[in-house]
Design a protein around this motif. Sequence first.
Motif, PDB file in Angstrom:
ATOM      1  N   ALA A  48      71.389  51.704 -25.643  1.00 21.52           N
ATOM      2  CA  ALA A  48      71.784  53.495 -25.264  1.00 21.52           C
ATOM      3  C   ALA A  48      71.801  54.251 -24.157  1.00 21.52           C
ATOM      4  CB  ALA A  48      70.291  53.971 -25.899  1.00 21.52           C
ATOM      5  N   GLU A  49      72.029  53.736 -23.198  1.00 19.38           N
ATOM      6  CA  GLU A  49      71.936  54.216 -22.270  1.00 19.38           C
ATOM      7  C   GLU A  49      73.912  53.433 -21.279  1.00 19.38           C
ATOM      8  OE1 GLU A  49      69.385  53.002 -18.338  1.00 19.38           O
ATOM      9  OE2 GLU A  49      67.864  54.233 -19.102  1.00 19.38           O
ATOM     10  N   LYS A  50      73.867  52.592 -21.649  1.00 19.87           N
ATOM     11  CA  LYS A  50      75.261  51.926 -21.561  1.00 19.87           C
ATOM     12  C   LYS A  50      76.313  52.698 -22.846  1.00 19.87           C
ATOM     13  CE  LYS A  50      74.788  47.298 -19.997  1.00 19.87           C
ATOM     14  NZ  LYS A  50      74.100  45.682 -20.288  1.00 19.87           N
ATOM     15  N   PHE A  51      75.788  52.893 -24.037  1.00 21.32           N
ATOM     16  CA  PHE A  51      76.811  54.183 -24.055  1.00 21.32           C
ATOM     17  C   PHE A  51      76.820  55.168 -24.017  1.00 21.32           C
ATOM     18  CE2 PHE A  51      77.300  50.642 -27.547  1.00 21.32           C
ATOM     19  CZ  PHE A  51      78.159  51.317 -28.550  1.00 21.32           C
ATOM     20  N   ALA A  52      75.756  55.513 -23.661  1.00 24.39           N
ATOM     21  CA  ALA A  52      75.839  56.827 -22.941  1.00 24.39           C
ATOM     22  C   ALA A  52      76.752  57.076 -21.636  1.00 24.39           C
ATOM     23  CB  ALA A  52      74.219  57.133 -22.778  1.00 24.39           C
ATOM     24  N   GLY A  53      76.941  55.835 -20.801  1.00 20.48           N
ATOM     25  CA  GLY A  53      77.014  56.234 -19.861  1.00 20.48           C
ATOM     26  C   GLY A  53      76.198  56.037 -18.400  1.00 20.48           C
ATOM     27  N   ARG A  55      74.563  54.308 -18.092  1.00 20.92           N
ATOM     28  CA  ARG A  55      73.995  52.341 -16.655  1.00 20.92           C
ATOM     29  C   ARG A  55      75.338  52.042 -16.999  1.00 20.92           C
ATOM     30  NH1 ARG A  55      69.826  48.376 -19.198  1.00 20.92           N
ATOM     31  NH2 ARG A  55      67.919  50.299 -18.796  1.00 20.92           N
ATOM     32  N   SER A  56      75.744  51.304 -15.937  1.00 23.07           N
ATOM     33  CA  SER A  56      76.763  50.707 -16.277  1.00 23.07           C
ATOM     34  C   SER A  56      76.564  49.126 -16.655  1.00 23.07           C
ATOM     35  CB  SER A  56      77.836  50.131 -14.750  1.00 23.07           C
ATOM     36  OG  SER A  56      76.098  49.017 -13.703  1.00 23.07           O
ATOM     37  N   GLY A  57      78.448  48.163 -17.093  1.00 23.31           N
ATOM     38  CA  GLY A  57      78.447  47.755 -18.002  1.00 23.31           C
ATOM     39  C   GLY A  57      79.741  48.175 -19.196  1.00 23.31           C
ATOM     40  N   ASN A  58      79.001  46.569 -19.858  1.00 22.51           N
ATOM     41  CA  ASN A  58      80.054  46.564 -21.101  1.00 22.51           C
ATOM     42  C   ASN A  58      79.077  47.342 -22.535  1.00 22.51           C
ATOM     43  OD1 ASN A  58      82.788  44.894 -19.534  1.00 22.51           O
ATOM     44  ND2 ASN A  58      80.790  42.925 -19.683  1.00 22.51           N
ATOM     45  N   VAL A  59      80.852  47.738 -23.089  1.00 20.73           N
ATOM     46  CA  VAL A  59      80.179  48.104 -24.271  1.00 20.73           C
ATOM     47  C   VAL A  59      80.829  48.207 -25.650  1.00 20.73           C
ATOM     48  CG1 VAL A  59      79.824  50.813 -25.420  1.00 20.73           C
ATOM     49  CG2 VAL A  59      79.620  50.177 -22.924  1.00 20.73           C
ATOM     50  N   TYR A  60      81.842  48.239 -25.486  1.00 22.34           N
ATOM     51  CA  TYR A  60      82.763  47.268 -26.795  1.00 22.34           C
ATOM     52  C   TYR A  60      84.138  47.669 -26.415  1.00 22.34           C
ATOM     53  CZ  TYR A  60      84.333  47.358 -31.072  1.00 22.34           C
ATOM     54  OH  TYR A  60      85.197  46.976 -32.430  1.00 22.34           O
ATOM     55  N   ILE A  61      85.286  46.171 -26.919  1.00 28.04           N
ATOM     56  CA  ILE A  61      86.284  45.830 -26.378  1.00 28.04           C
ATOM     57  C   ILE A  61      87.559  47.048 -26.795  1.00 28.04           C
ATOM     58  CG2 ILE A  61      86.800  45.833 -28.461  1.00 28.04           C
ATOM     59  CD1 ILE A  61      88.860  43.155 -27.469  1.00 28.04           C
ATOM     60  N   ARG A  62      86.835  48.225 -26.673  1.00 30.53           N
ATOM     61  CA  ARG A  62      88.225  49.461 -27.016  1.00 30.53           C
ATOM     62  C   ARG A  62      87.733  49.862 -25.258  1.00 30.53           C
ATOM     63  NH1 ARG A  62      86.363  51.610 -31.046  1.00 30.53           N
ATOM     64  NH2 ARG A  62      85.516  53.608 -30.118  1.00 30.53           N
ATOM     65  N   PHE A  63      87.319  50.056 -25.054  1.00 32.28           N
ATOM     66  CA  PHE A  63      86.629  50.841 -23.507  1.00 32.28           C
ATOM     67  C   PHE A  63      86.379  49.781 -22.413  1.00 32.28           C
ATOM     68  CE2 PHE A  63      83.843  52.520 -26.102  1.00 32.28           C
ATOM     69  CZ  PHE A  63      82.846  52.428 -25.614  1.00 32.28           C
ATOM     70  N   THR A  64      85.719  48.709 -22.477  1.00 31.79           N
ATOM     71  CA  THR A  64      85.503  47.224 -21.464  1.00 31.79           C
ATOM     72  C   THR A  64      85.471  46.377 -21.373  1.00 31.79           C
ATOM     73  OG1 THR A  64      82.775  47.633 -22.630  1.00 31.79           O
ATOM     74  CG2 THR A  64      83.408  49.115 -20.877  1.00 31.79           C
ATOM     75  N   ASN A  65      85.731  45.284 -20.824  1.00 31.88           N
ATOM     76  CA  ASN A  65      85.916  44.184 -20.873  1.00 31.88           C
ATOM     77  C   ASN A  65      86.182  43.321 -19.430  1.00 31.88           C
ATOM     78  OD1 ASN A  65      88.412  42.058 -21.051  1.00 31.88           O
ATOM     79  ND2 ASN A  65      86.719  41.521 -23.156  1.00 31.88           N
ATOM     80  N   PRO A  66      85.718  42.781 -19.017  1.00 35.12           N
ATOM     81  CA  PRO A  66      85.900  41.987 -17.738  1.00 35.12           C
ATOM     82  C   PRO A  66      87.015  41.600 -17.355  1.00 35.12           C
ATOM     83  CG  PRO A  66      83.845  41.304 -18.932  1.00 35.12           C
ATOM     84  CD  PRO A  66      84.752  42.153 -20.047  1.00 35.12           C
ATOM     85  N   GLU A 234      88.929  60.820 -17.722  1.00 38.47           N
ATOM     86  CA  GLU A 234      89.099  61.422 -18.462  1.00 38.47           C
ATOM     87  C   GLU A 234      90.287  61.407 -19.563  1.00 38.47           C
ATOM     88  OE1 GLU A 234      88.686  64.815 -19.877  1.00 38.47           O
ATOM     89  OE2 GLU A 234      88.014  65.088 -18.001  1.00 38.47           O
ATOM     90  N   VAL A 235      90.814  59.949 -19.112  1.00 37.18           N
ATOM     91  CA  VAL A 235      91.823  59.081 -19.256  1.00 37.18           C
ATOM     92  C   VAL A 235      91.569  57.782 -20.114  1.00 37.18           C
ATOM     93  CG1 VAL A 235      93.625  56.954 -19.493  1.00 37.18           C
ATOM     94  CG2 VAL A 235      94.359  59.177 -18.004  1.00 37.18           C
ATOM     95  N   ARG A 236      90.122  57.258 -19.814  1.00 36.12           N
ATOM     96  CA  ARG A 236      88.950  56.902 -20.432  1.00 36.12           C
ATOM     97  C   ARG A 236      88.298  57.177 -21.436  1.00 36.12           C
ATOM     98  NH1 ARG A 236      88.530  51.448 -17.188  1.00 36.12           N
ATOM     99  NH2 ARG A 236      89.158  52.134 -15.613  1.00 36.12           N
ATOM    100  N   GLY A 237      88.696  58.770 -21.978  1.00 36.47           N
ATOM    101  CA  GLY A 237      88.126  58.823 -22.634  1.00 36.47           C
ATOM    102  C   GLY A 237      88.629  58.981 -23.687  1.00 36.47           C
ATOM    103  N   VAL A 238      89.798  59.020 -24.289  1.00 31.25           N
ATOM    104  CA  VAL A 238      90.542  58.861 -24.405  1.00 31.25           C
ATOM    105  C   VAL A 238      90.897  57.788 -25.042  1.00 31.25           C
ATOM    106  CG1 VAL A 238      93.651  58.887 -25.672  1.00 31.25           C
ATOM    107  CG2 VAL A 238      92.593  60.771 -23.825  1.00 31.25           C
ATOM    108  N   LEU A 239      90.866  56.877 -24.036  1.00 30.99           N
ATOM    109  CA  LEU A 239      91.435  55.251 -24.879  1.00 30.99           C
ATOM    110  C   LEU A 239      89.812  55.004 -25.284  1.00 30.99           C
ATOM    111  CD1 LEU A 239      92.014  53.307 -21.240  1.00 30.99           C
ATOM    112  CD2 LEU A 239      93.726  54.106 -23.567  1.00 30.99           C
ATOM    113  N   ARG A 240      88.736  55.061 -25.648  1.00 27.54           N
ATOM    114  CA  ARG A 240      87.677  55.211 -25.744  1.00 27.54           C
ATOM    115  C   ARG A 240      87.815  55.684 -27.869  1.00 27.54           C
ATOM    116  NH1 ARG A 240      81.140  55.723 -23.788  1.00 27.54           N
ATOM    117  NH2 ARG A 240      80.207  55.308 -25.708  1.00 27.54           N
ATOM    118  N   THR A 241      88.403  56.944 -27.487  1.00 27.61           N
ATOM    119  CA  THR A 241      88.348  57.337 -28.907  1.00 27.61           C
ATOM    120  C   THR A 241      89.243  57.283 -29.706  1.00 27.61           C
ATOM    121  OG1 THR A 241      87.062  59.305 -27.538  1.00 27.61           O
ATOM    122  CG2 THR A 241      88.131  59.590 -29.572  1.00 27.61           C
TER     123      THR A 241
END
Length: 402
Positions: A48-53, A55-66, A234-241
């Motif tokens: 929940a915290e990672k999806f809400a932003g 807590r740091s960490g990976n969430v889903y490939i569309r917007f995070t990946n090591p 802001e750009v990351r928000g576009v990538l996530r969506t």
Amino acid sequence: MNRVKDWRQYRNATRAVRAGQYQDVGDQHSEALALTSSYVFDDAEDAAEKFAGTRSGNVYIRFTNPTTLAFEQRIAAMEGAEDAASVASGMAGYLAVAMALLQAGDHVILGAGMFGTTTRLFESYLRKFQVDVSVAGVVDLADWRALVRPNTKMFVVESPTNPIMQVADIRGLALLAAESGALLAVDNTLCTPVYQNPIDLGADLVLHSAAKYIDGQGRCGGGVVAGRADLIAEVRGVLRTMGPSLSPFNAWVFLKGLETLRIRMREHSLNAQIVAEWLAVHPDVEQVFYTGLTNHPQTELVAKQQSGHGGLVSFTVRGGQERAWALVDRLELISNTTNIGDTKSMITHPATTTHGRLSCAQKLASGIFGNLLRISVGLEDVQDIIADLDGALQHSTGEAGR
């Protein structure tokens, strides 16, 4: 894992090899390729915290990946930016910036002579969403100033321009943009962070088509946007969506490309300088466009903001488009393809390929004539490149007009 916290203490060649280096498992020295579409959370609260932003960490490939994160951190360090976001292509970078930072009723000033698809994105597609676009001469600050309106939100420029190598006064544009309450976005694909750092000159955003020199071997598509942390968020928000994200595999290829970027750019530039000087004295060549030539009209500005010239050379031939096409068809070594930045030399006819969808008026305004050819000078022996051009120029003389 390296313990460096601030990459500003190191020079760019070191950043290109080390910045963003990470270890996710084991003790491998090379960055790992994280091929996964999702990630396992420690518990429900962690998810929940990672999806809400919060807590740091990976969430889903569309917007995070090591792996993509390592590439982004490395580019940000090399460009002197606070952050960077990677995208599926260079054009996806422009689209993500527009979706993140523009809205209906905004006005954009676009530099003339940019890559044809960039021009088309702004002038054709973004107009459908009521984003108004004006085009300014790249070299004339007065032209930009005259076009500024109360609703001007962004200046977009490529320097040097592709393909006729005009150079924008980036510092001057940055000051004008700030004075006007607008952002300055600079396409740095041709010079790369090895030879130019627009953020040091005042730019807010820097864009790259990573498929060019950053990859360096024509293997993958991708792009990256670097700049202020608030803008990149802001750009990351576009990538996530919207999802135009860079694949981890391509990010891994680009990471390795960055490690050799400096030495490749040096060789590209050395070869391009020799080719440009040879073309400049050829009797069948009308004009050569390369920022390393002493007769370039902006040599003083080039010296102030570029530390090198890259591998792109354009020239016009006597005999019009027929002669230009005949020359391309006579080449044996140089590839007829539209990419740039590969180890292999490549040639294209911009008026009918990269800039082919522009109107006649747009082509004329950008200096894209039928007798113009563009060479991305590769890493072959430069005398072999010249011999191929020489043979094609000789044998195409009688073919134009047939």
